[in-house]
Design a protein around this motif. Structure first.
Motif, PDB file in Angstrom:
ATOM      1  N   ARG A  15      42.748  69.949  15.596  1.00 26.46           N
ATOM      2  CA  ARG A  15      42.187  68.812  14.866  1.00 26.46           C
ATOM      3  C   ARG A  15      42.301  69.030  13.355  1.00 26.46           C
ATOM      4  NH1 ARG A  15      36.822  67.141  17.228  1.00 26.46           N
ATOM      5  NH2 ARG A  15      38.208  66.446  18.866  1.00 26.46           N
ATOM      6  N   ALA A  16      42.086  70.256  12.910  1.00 25.84           N
ATOM      7  CA  ALA A  16      42.212  70.564  11.482  1.00 25.84           C
ATOM      8  C   ALA A  16      43.659  70.391  11.022  1.00 25.84           C
ATOM      9  CB  ALA A  16      41.733  71.983  11.207  1.00 25.84           C
ATOM     10  N   LEU A  17      44.610  70.821  11.854  1.00 22.62           N
ATOM     11  CA  LEU A  17      46.026  70.628  11.517  1.00 22.62           C
ATOM     12  C   LEU A  17      46.371  69.147  11.438  1.00 22.62           C
ATOM     13  CD1 LEU A  17      47.802  73.386  13.599  1.00 22.62           C
ATOM     14  CD2 LEU A  17      47.744  73.177  11.123  1.00 22.62           C
ATOM     15  N   ARG A  18      45.827  68.368  12.356  1.00 22.97           N
ATOM     16  CA  ARG A  18      46.070  66.925  12.346  1.00 22.97           C
ATOM     17  C   ARG A  18      45.524  66.299  11.059  1.00 22.97           C
ATOM     18  NH1 ARG A  18      43.462  64.859  17.104  1.00 22.97           N
ATOM     19  NH2 ARG A  18      45.060  66.024  18.197  1.00 22.97           N
ATOM     20  N   ARG A  19      44.324  66.723  10.628  1.00 19.61           N
ATOM     21  CA  ARG A  19      43.762  66.213   9.375  1.00 19.61           C
ATOM     22  C   ARG A  19      44.632  66.602   8.188  1.00 19.61           C
ATOM     23  NH1 ARG A  19      38.949  67.852   7.402  1.00 19.61           N
ATOM     24  NH2 ARG A  19      38.891  69.759   8.604  1.00 19.61           N
ATOM     25  N   MET A  20      45.150  67.835   8.194  1.00 18.28           N
ATOM     26  CA  MET A  20      46.014  68.280   7.105  1.00 18.28           C
ATOM     27  C   MET A  20      47.294  67.459   7.063  1.00 18.28           C
ATOM     28  SD  MET A  20      47.804  71.940   6.369  1.00 18.28           S
ATOM     29  CE  MET A  20      49.080  71.650   7.567  1.00 18.28           C
ATOM     30  N   LYS A  21      47.906  67.212   8.217  1.00 18.19           N
ATOM     31  CA  LYS A  21      49.138  66.431   8.266  1.00 18.19           C
ATOM     32  C   LYS A  21      48.912  65.010   7.766  1.00 18.19           C
ATOM     33  CE  LYS A  21      51.367  69.017  11.958  1.00 18.19           C
ATOM     34  NZ  LYS A  21      51.849  68.979  13.336  1.00 18.19           N
ATOM     35  N   LYS A  22      47.784  64.427   8.136  1.00 17.29           N
ATOM     36  CA  LYS A  22      47.473  63.070   7.671  1.00 17.29           C
ATOM     37  C   LYS A  22      47.292  63.048   6.159  1.00 17.29           C
ATOM     38  CE  LYS A  22      45.408  61.050  11.767  1.00 17.29           C
ATOM     39  NZ  LYS A  22      44.198  60.444  12.343  1.00 17.29           N
ATOM     40  N   LYS A  23      46.650  64.074   5.631  1.00 20.58           N
ATOM     41  CA  LYS A  23      46.436  64.142   4.191  1.00 20.58           C
ATOM     42  C   LYS A  23      47.772  64.297   3.452  1.00 20.58           C
ATOM     43  CE  LYS A  23      43.187  66.077   0.953  1.00 20.58           C
ATOM     44  NZ  LYS A  23      42.032  66.949   0.787  1.00 20.58           N
ATOM     45  N   LEU A  24      48.640  65.149   3.968  1.00 20.03           N
ATOM     46  CA  LEU A  24      49.968  65.317   3.379  1.00 20.03           C
ATOM     47  C   LEU A  24      50.765  64.022   3.440  1.00 20.03           C
ATOM     48  CD1 LEU A  24      50.994  68.792   4.814  1.00 20.03           C
ATOM     49  CD2 LEU A  24      50.415  68.271   2.455  1.00 20.03           C
ATOM     50  N   ASP A  25      50.638  63.303   4.546  1.00 22.70           N
ATOM     51  CA  ASP A  25      51.359  62.044   4.708  1.00 22.70           C
ATOM     52  C   ASP A  25      50.837  60.989   3.736  1.00 22.70           C
ATOM     53  OD1 ASP A  25      53.332  60.506   5.969  1.00 22.70           O
ATOM     54  OD2 ASP A  25      51.791  59.502   7.175  1.00 22.70           O
ATOM     55  N   ARG A  26      49.531  60.921   3.567  1.00 22.04           N
ATOM     56  CA  ARG A  26      48.940  59.947   2.651  1.00 22.04           C
ATOM     57  C   ARG A  26      49.377  60.187   1.209  1.00 22.04           C
ATOM     58  NH1 ARG A  26      43.509  61.160   3.921  1.00 22.04           N
ATOM     59  NH2 ARG A  26      43.591  61.038   6.153  1.00 22.04           N
ATOM     60  N   GLU A  27      49.557  61.423   0.842  1.00 18.68           N
ATOM     61  CA  GLU A  27      49.939  61.753  -0.529  1.00 18.68           C
ATOM     62  C   GLU A  27      51.452  61.841  -0.707  1.00 18.68           C
ATOM     63  OE1 GLU A  27      47.746  65.121  -1.912  1.00 18.68           O
ATOM     64  OE2 GLU A  27      45.845  64.273  -1.256  1.00 18.68           O
ATOM     65  N   ASN A  28      52.217  61.514   0.318  1.00 22.17           N
ATOM     66  CA  ASN A  28      53.686  61.481   0.283  1.00 22.17           C
ATOM     67  C   ASN A  28      54.306  62.817  -0.111  1.00 22.17           C
ATOM     68  OD1 ASN A  28      53.987  58.846   1.154  1.00 22.17           O
ATOM     69  ND2 ASN A  28      53.743  58.036  -0.896  1.00 22.17           N
ATOM     70  N   ILE A  29      53.670  63.897   0.230  1.00 25.34           N
ATOM     71  CA  ILE A  29      54.191  65.222  -0.122  1.00 25.34           C
ATOM     72  C   ILE A  29      55.386  65.567   0.760  1.00 25.34           C
ATOM     73  CG2 ILE A  29      53.654  67.687  -0.132  1.00 25.34           C
ATOM     74  CD1 ILE A  29      50.826  66.880  -1.023  1.00 25.34           C
ATOM     75  N   ILE A  30      55.258  65.338   2.059  1.00 22.82           N
ATOM     76  CA  ILE A  30      56.349  65.668   2.977  1.00 22.82           C
ATOM     77  C   ILE A  30      57.546  64.769   2.710  1.00 22.82           C
ATOM     78  CG2 ILE A  30      57.042  65.705   5.400  1.00 22.82           C
ATOM     79  CD1 ILE A  30      54.161  66.516   6.053  1.00 22.82           C
ATOM     80  N   LYS A  31      57.278  63.488   2.507  1.00 24.19           N
ATOM     81  CA  LYS A  31      58.353  62.530   2.249  1.00 24.19           C
ATOM     82  C   LYS A  31      59.105  62.891   0.969  1.00 24.19           C
ATOM     83  CE  LYS A  31      58.925  57.539   2.458  1.00 24.19           C
ATOM     84  NZ  LYS A  31      58.202  56.262   2.468  1.00 24.19           N
ATOM     85  N   GLY A  32      58.377  63.252  -0.076  1.00 25.75           N
ATOM     86  CA  GLY A  32      59.011  63.630  -1.336  1.00 25.75           C
ATOM     87  C   GLY A  32      59.824  64.904  -1.221  1.00 25.75           C
ATOM     88  N   THR A  33      59.315  65.854  -0.460  1.00 24.10           N
ATOM     89  CA  THR A  33      60.033  67.109  -0.272  1.00 24.10           C
ATOM     90  C   THR A  33      61.331  66.889   0.487  1.00 24.10           C
ATOM     91  OG1 THR A  33      57.913  68.250  -0.183  1.00 24.10           O
ATOM     92  CG2 THR A  33      59.818  69.467   0.583  1.00 24.10           C
ATOM     93  N   ARG A  34      61.281  66.066   1.517  1.00 25.00           N
ATOM     94  CA  ARG A  34      62.490  65.779   2.278  1.00 25.00           C
ATOM     95  C   ARG A  34      63.500  65.009   1.440  1.00 25.00           C
ATOM     96  NH1 ARG A  34      59.584  64.249   7.934  1.00 25.00           N
ATOM     97  NH2 ARG A  34      59.328  66.379   8.654  1.00 25.00           N
ATOM     98  N   ALA A  35      63.025  64.130   0.590  1.00 27.17           N
ATOM     99  CA  ALA A  35      63.935  63.351  -0.254  1.00 27.17           C
ATOM    100  C   ALA A  35      64.634  64.234  -1.277  1.00 27.17           C
ATOM    101  CB  ALA A  35      63.164  62.239  -0.960  1.00 27.17           C
ATOM    102  N   LYS A  36      63.956  65.285  -1.729  1.00 23.98           N
ATOM    103  CA  LYS A  36      64.533  66.168  -2.744  1.00 23.98           C
ATOM    104  C   LYS A  36      65.308  67.331  -2.157  1.00 23.98           C
ATOM    105  CE  LYS A  36      61.096  65.001  -6.167  1.00 23.98           C
ATOM    106  NZ  LYS A  36      60.001  65.468  -6.996  1.00 23.98           N
ATOM    107  N   ARG A  37      65.418  67.369  -0.844  1.00 25.53           N
ATOM    108  CA  ARG A  37      66.121  68.468  -0.191  1.00 25.53           C
ATOM    109  C   ARG A  37      67.591  68.487  -0.584  1.00 25.53           C
ATOM    110  NH1 ARG A  37      65.388  68.774   6.091  1.00 25.53           N
ATOM    111  NH2 ARG A  37      63.272  69.110   5.415  1.00 25.53           N
ATOM    112  N   TYR A  38      68.197  67.313  -0.692  1.00 23.65           N
ATOM    113  CA  TYR A  38      69.610  67.191  -1.054  1.00 23.65           C
ATOM    114  C   TYR A  38      69.737  66.273  -2.256  1.00 23.65           C
ATOM    115  CZ  TYR A  38      70.133  68.920   3.689  1.00 23.65           C
ATOM    116  OH  TYR A  38      70.034  69.662   4.833  1.00 23.65           O
ATOM    117  N   TYR A  39      70.793  66.472  -3.019  1.00 21.46           N
ATOM    118  CA  TYR A  39      71.053  65.597  -4.152  1.00 21.46           C
ATOM    119  C   TYR A  39      71.512  64.238  -3.640  1.00 21.46           C
ATOM    120  CZ  TYR A  39      73.084  63.570  -8.300  1.00 21.46           C
ATOM    121  OH  TYR A  39      73.379  62.716  -9.327  1.00 21.46           O
TER     122      TYR A  39
END
Length: 65
Positions: A15-39
């Motif tokens: 449940r704690a991991l799920r809350r962390m993933k939701k928080k990361l998703d809300r702040e677009n951290i994962i999305k931004g990291t994936r977008a910057k993976r390649y030029y």
């Protein structure tokens, strides 16, 4: 930028991991990291944004009725 998740008393780790993933998703951290993976060339960025914009316009036209 540090994300902090405090584990509550008697809370399962899943449940704690799920809350962390939701928080990361809300702040677009994962999305931004994936977008910057390649030029991405500027023309590719423009095409991607135009495609998203066209899709949202299509949805607005479809559900405006």
């Amino acid at each position: 930028m540090a994300i902090e998740i405090k584990i509550r008393k008697n809370e399962p780790i899943d449940r704690a991991l799920r809350r962390m993933k939701k928080k990361l998703d809300r702040e677009n951290i994962i999305k931004g990291t994936r977008a910057k993976r390649y030029y991405e060339k500027p023309c590719e960025k423009r095409r991607r944004k135009e495609k998203v914009q066209a899709f949202t316009q299509m949805l607005r036209r479809r559900y405006a009725e």
